[in-house]
Scaffold this motif. Structure first.
Motif, PDB file in Angstrom:
ATOM      1  N   VAL A 114     -92.882  66.727  -9.943  1.00 17.02           N
ATOM      2  CA  VAL A 114     -92.784  68.179  -9.823  1.00 17.02           C
ATOM      3  C   VAL A 114     -91.310  68.564  -9.743  1.00 17.02           C
ATOM      4  CG1 VAL A 114     -93.296  70.166  -8.352  1.00 17.02           C
ATOM      5  CG2 VAL A 114     -94.976  68.341  -8.589  1.00 17.02           C
ATOM      6  N   LEU A 115     -90.954  69.603 -10.466  1.00 21.54           N
ATOM      7  CA  LEU A 115     -89.621  70.183 -10.391  1.00 21.54           C
ATOM      8  C   LEU A 115     -89.791  71.647 -10.028  1.00 21.54           C
ATOM      9  CD1 LEU A 115     -86.518  70.231 -10.982  1.00 21.54           C
ATOM     10  CD2 LEU A 115     -87.142  70.823 -13.342  1.00 21.54           C
ATOM     11  N   PHE A 116     -89.116  72.086  -8.985  1.00 24.63           N
ATOM     12  CA  PHE A 116     -89.101  73.511  -8.670  1.00 24.63           C
ATOM     13  C   PHE A 116     -87.648  73.936  -8.520  1.00 24.63           C
ATOM     14  CE2 PHE A 116     -89.520  71.326  -4.631  1.00 24.63           C
ATOM     15  CZ  PHE A 116     -88.672  72.005  -3.771  1.00 24.63           C
ATOM     16  N   HIS A 117     -87.356  75.134  -8.995  1.00 23.33           N
ATOM     17  CA  HIS A 117     -85.974  75.608  -8.980  1.00 23.33           C
ATOM     18  C   HIS A 117     -85.954  77.129  -9.070  1.00 23.33           C
ATOM     19  CE1 HIS A 117     -86.083  76.546 -13.303  1.00 23.33           C
ATOM     20  NE2 HIS A 117     -86.853  75.476 -13.391  1.00 23.33           N
ATOM     21  N   CYS A 118     -84.774  77.679  -8.860  1.00 20.22           N
ATOM     22  CA  CYS A 118     -84.544  79.098  -9.080  1.00 20.22           C
ATOM     23  C   CYS A 118     -83.195  79.241  -9.777  1.00 20.22           C
ATOM     24  CB  CYS A 118     -84.600  79.883  -7.767  1.00 20.22           C
ATOM     25  SG  CYS A 118     -83.333  79.421  -6.567  1.00 20.22           S
ATOM     26  N   THR A 119     -82.779  80.438 -10.013  1.00 19.89           N
ATOM     27  CA  THR A 119     -81.552  80.666 -10.770  1.00 19.89           C
ATOM     28  C   THR A 119     -80.349  79.984 -10.134  1.00 19.89           C
ATOM     29  OG1 THR A 119     -82.419  82.766 -11.542  1.00 19.89           O
ATOM     30  CG2 THR A 119     -80.049  82.431 -11.753  1.00 19.89           C
ATOM     31  N   GLY A 120     -80.139  80.209  -8.844  1.00 22.19           N
ATOM     32  CA  GLY A 120     -78.977  79.635  -8.163  1.00 22.19           C
ATOM     33  C   GLY A 120     -79.231  78.265  -7.574  1.00 22.19           C
ATOM     34  N   GLY A 121     -80.488  77.913  -7.380  1.00 21.78           N
ATOM     35  CA  GLY A 121     -80.818  76.605  -6.828  1.00 21.78           C
ATOM     36  C   GLY A 121     -80.568  76.479  -5.342  1.00 21.78           C
TER      37      GLY A 121
ATOM     38  N   LEU B  22     -76.652  69.968   1.890  1.00 25.42           N
ATOM     39  CA  LEU B  22     -76.183  69.152   0.770  1.00 25.42           C
ATOM     40  C   LEU B  22     -76.006  69.978  -0.501  1.00 25.42           C
ATOM     41  CD1 LEU B  22     -78.235  65.856   1.210  1.00 25.42           C
ATOM     42  CD2 LEU B  22     -75.774  66.168   1.527  1.00 25.42           C
ATOM     43  N   THR B  23     -76.680  71.099  -0.583  1.00 21.64           N
ATOM     44  CA  THR B  23     -76.558  71.989  -1.738  1.00 21.64           C
ATOM     45  C   THR B  23     -75.101  72.353  -1.992  1.00 21.64           C
ATOM     46  OG1 THR B  23     -78.737  72.896  -1.236  1.00 21.64           O
ATOM     47  CG2 THR B  23     -77.337  74.209  -2.682  1.00 21.64           C
ATOM     48  N   ASN B  24     -74.331  72.488  -0.932  1.00 19.54           N
ATOM     49  CA  ASN B  24     -72.937  72.898  -1.074  1.00 19.54           C
ATOM     50  C   ASN B  24     -72.093  71.893  -1.852  1.00 19.54           C
ATOM     51  OD1 ASN B  24     -73.142  75.375   0.305  1.00 19.54           O
ATOM     52  ND2 ASN B  24     -73.113  74.282   2.251  1.00 19.54           N
ATOM     53  N   ARG B  25     -72.540  70.658  -1.922  1.00 26.77           N
ATOM     54  CA  ARG B  25     -71.773  69.650  -2.662  1.00 26.77           C
ATOM     55  C   ARG B  25     -71.742  69.924  -4.161  1.00 26.77           C
ATOM     56  NH1 ARG B  25     -73.128  63.731  -0.160  1.00 26.77           N
ATOM     57  NH2 ARG B  25     -72.258  64.121   1.907  1.00 26.77           N
TER      58      ARG B  25
ATOM     59  N   LEU C 267     -68.604  77.331  -8.366  1.00 25.20           N
ATOM     60  CA  LEU C 267     -69.048  78.460  -9.187  1.00 25.20           C
ATOM     61  C   LEU C 267     -68.018  79.593  -9.173  1.00 25.20           C
ATOM     62  CD1 LEU C 267     -72.699  78.397  -7.826  1.00 25.20           C
ATOM     63  CD2 LEU C 267     -71.953  77.577 -10.058  1.00 25.20           C
ATOM     64  N   PRO C 268     -66.757  79.304  -9.527  1.00 17.62           N
ATOM     65  CA  PRO C 268     -65.725  80.344  -9.436  1.00 17.62           C
ATOM     66  C   PRO C 268     -66.018  81.549 -10.337  1.00 17.62           C
ATOM     67  CG  PRO C 268     -64.909  78.441 -10.660  1.00 17.62           C
ATOM     68  CD  PRO C 268     -66.237  78.048 -10.063  1.00 17.62           C
ATOM     69  N   ASP C 269     -66.680  81.336 -11.460  1.00 17.64           N
ATOM     70  CA  ASP C 269     -67.002  82.458 -12.347  1.00 17.64           C
ATOM     71  C   ASP C 269     -68.008  83.406 -11.699  1.00 17.64           C
ATOM     72  OD1 ASP C 269     -65.319  81.305 -14.203  1.00 17.64           O
ATOM     73  OD2 ASP C 269     -66.936  80.452 -15.416  1.00 17.64           O
ATOM     74  N   VAL C 270     -68.930  82.851 -10.928  1.00 20.57           N
ATOM     75  CA  VAL C 270     -69.910  83.692 -10.245  1.00 20.57           C
ATOM     76  C   VAL C 270     -69.222  84.487  -9.132  1.00 20.57           C
ATOM     77  CG1 VAL C 270     -72.059  83.709  -8.915  1.00 20.57           C
ATOM     78  CG2 VAL C 270     -71.784  82.111 -10.827  1.00 20.57           C
ATOM     79  N   VAL C 271     -68.334  83.825  -8.379  1.00 18.36           N
ATOM     80  CA  VAL C 271     -67.576  84.536  -7.344  1.00 18.36           C
ATOM     81  C   VAL C 271     -66.786  85.672  -7.983  1.00 18.36           C
ATOM     82  CG1 VAL C 271     -65.738  84.350  -5.622  1.00 18.36           C
ATOM     83  CG2 VAL C 271     -67.446  82.530  -5.803  1.00 18.36           C
TER      84      VAL C 271
ATOM     85  N   ALA D 136     -69.755  83.669   0.554  1.00 18.62           N
ATOM     86  CA  ALA D 136     -70.848  83.458   1.513  1.00 18.62           C
ATOM     87  C   ALA D 136     -72.213  83.545   0.837  1.00 18.62           C
ATOM     88  CB  ALA D 136     -70.755  84.468   2.652  1.00 18.62           C
ATOM     89  N   LEU D 137     -72.329  84.410  -0.168  1.00 24.61           N
ATOM     90  CA  LEU D 137     -73.596  84.529  -0.886  1.00 24.61           C
ATOM     91  C   LEU D 137     -73.955  83.239  -1.620  1.00 24.61           C
ATOM     92  CD1 LEU D 137     -73.311  88.109  -2.398  1.00 24.61           C
ATOM     93  CD2 LEU D 137     -74.942  87.334  -0.661  1.00 24.61           C
ATOM     94  N   LEU D 138     -72.967  82.439  -1.961  1.00 30.00           N
ATOM     95  CA  LEU D 138     -73.199  81.214  -2.733  1.00 30.00           C
ATOM     96  C   LEU D 138     -73.254  79.964  -1.865  1.00 30.00           C
ATOM     97  CD1 LEU D 138     -70.888  81.987  -5.757  1.00 30.00           C
ATOM     98  CD2 LEU D 138     -73.373  82.202  -5.634  1.00 30.00           C
ATOM     99  N   ARG D 139     -72.978  80.097  -0.591  1.00 28.57           N
ATOM    100  CA  ARG D 139     -72.938  78.943   0.309  1.00 28.57           C
ATOM    101  C   ARG D 139     -74.308  78.724   0.951  1.00 28.57           C
ATOM    102  NH1 ARG D 139     -68.738  80.581   2.840  1.00 28.57           N
ATOM    103  NH2 ARG D 139     -67.327  79.560   1.397  1.00 28.57           N
TER     104      ARG D 139
END
Length: 151
Positions: A33-40, A68-71, A78-82, A97-100
Motif C-alpha cells: 500500500v502507498l498513501f500520500h498527499c501533495t506535500g507528503g 523524519l519527514t524533515n530530512r 523546498l526553497p521554490d515552495v517557500v 513553518a508550513l513546510l516543517r
C-alpha cells in the motif's frame, strides 16, 4: 503553527470518514500500500500517525517517525515552495513553518484525539466507522509477532 493545528484537527474531525476509509483499505489490502498527499507531510503524516498508533506503536516513536519527514521534505529542501509562499504574502518564517513537520504540532493533534475519544482505536471506531474486525486486520497486517529469543 496555530493554523496548521486547526487544519490537522479539521482533518481528524470533518475528514474522519476519509481517514477511516484509508485505514480500512490499508487493513484489508491484498498487497503493498502507498498513501500520500501533495506535500507528503500533513495528510500523510496524520494517516501514518493514526495507523502506527492504532497498532500499538509508542507515541514517542510515532512522533520520531513524523519528524523524519524533515530530512527530505522540510523547507530547506523546498526553497521554490517557500519562495512561492513569500510571493503570495506569507512571511518567510511562516512559510518555512508550513513546510516543517512539527513534532509538538502532531503531538498536540494526537493528544486532542486521545482527550476526545480516549484512544486512537476508539477514534477509529467512534468517528471513522471502523469496527473491531478492521482494527484486528490492521494489526495482523502490520505487526509481526516476535520470534523466539535465541541465546
Amino acid at each position: 503553527e496555530r493554523w496548521l493545528l486547526d487544519d490537522y484537527l479539521g482533518m481528524l474531525t470533518t475528514g474522519a470518514g476519509q481517514v477511516g476509509a484509508i485505514v480500512r483499505r490499508i487493513a484489508h489490502a491484498g498487497g503493498p500500500v502507498l498513501f500520500h498527499c501533495t506535500g507528503g507531510k500533513d495528510r500523510t503524516g496524520i494517516v501514518a500517525a493514526i495507523v502506527l498508533s492504532a497498532v500499538g506503536v509508542e507515541r514517542e516513536v510515532v512522533l520520531d517517525d513524523f519528524e523524519l519527514t524533515n530530512r527530505r521534505r522540510g523547507p530547506e529542501h523546498l526553497p521554490d515552495v517557500v519562495a512561492a509562499f513569500v510571493e503570495h504574502g506569507i512571511g518567510r518564517e511562516a512559510a518555512a513553518a508550513l513546510l516543517r513537520a512539527s513534532r509538538p504540532l502532531m503531538a498536540t493533534a494526537l493528544e486532542v484525539v486521545d482527550e476526545q475519544h480516549g484512544s486512537i482505536g476508539r477514534y477509529l471506531t467512534e468517528a471513522c466507522g471502523l469496527d473491531d474486525a478492521d482494527l484486528a486486520a490492521l494489526t495482523s497486517r502490520l505487526v509481526e509477532a516476535p520470534g523466539p529469543v535465541i541465546g
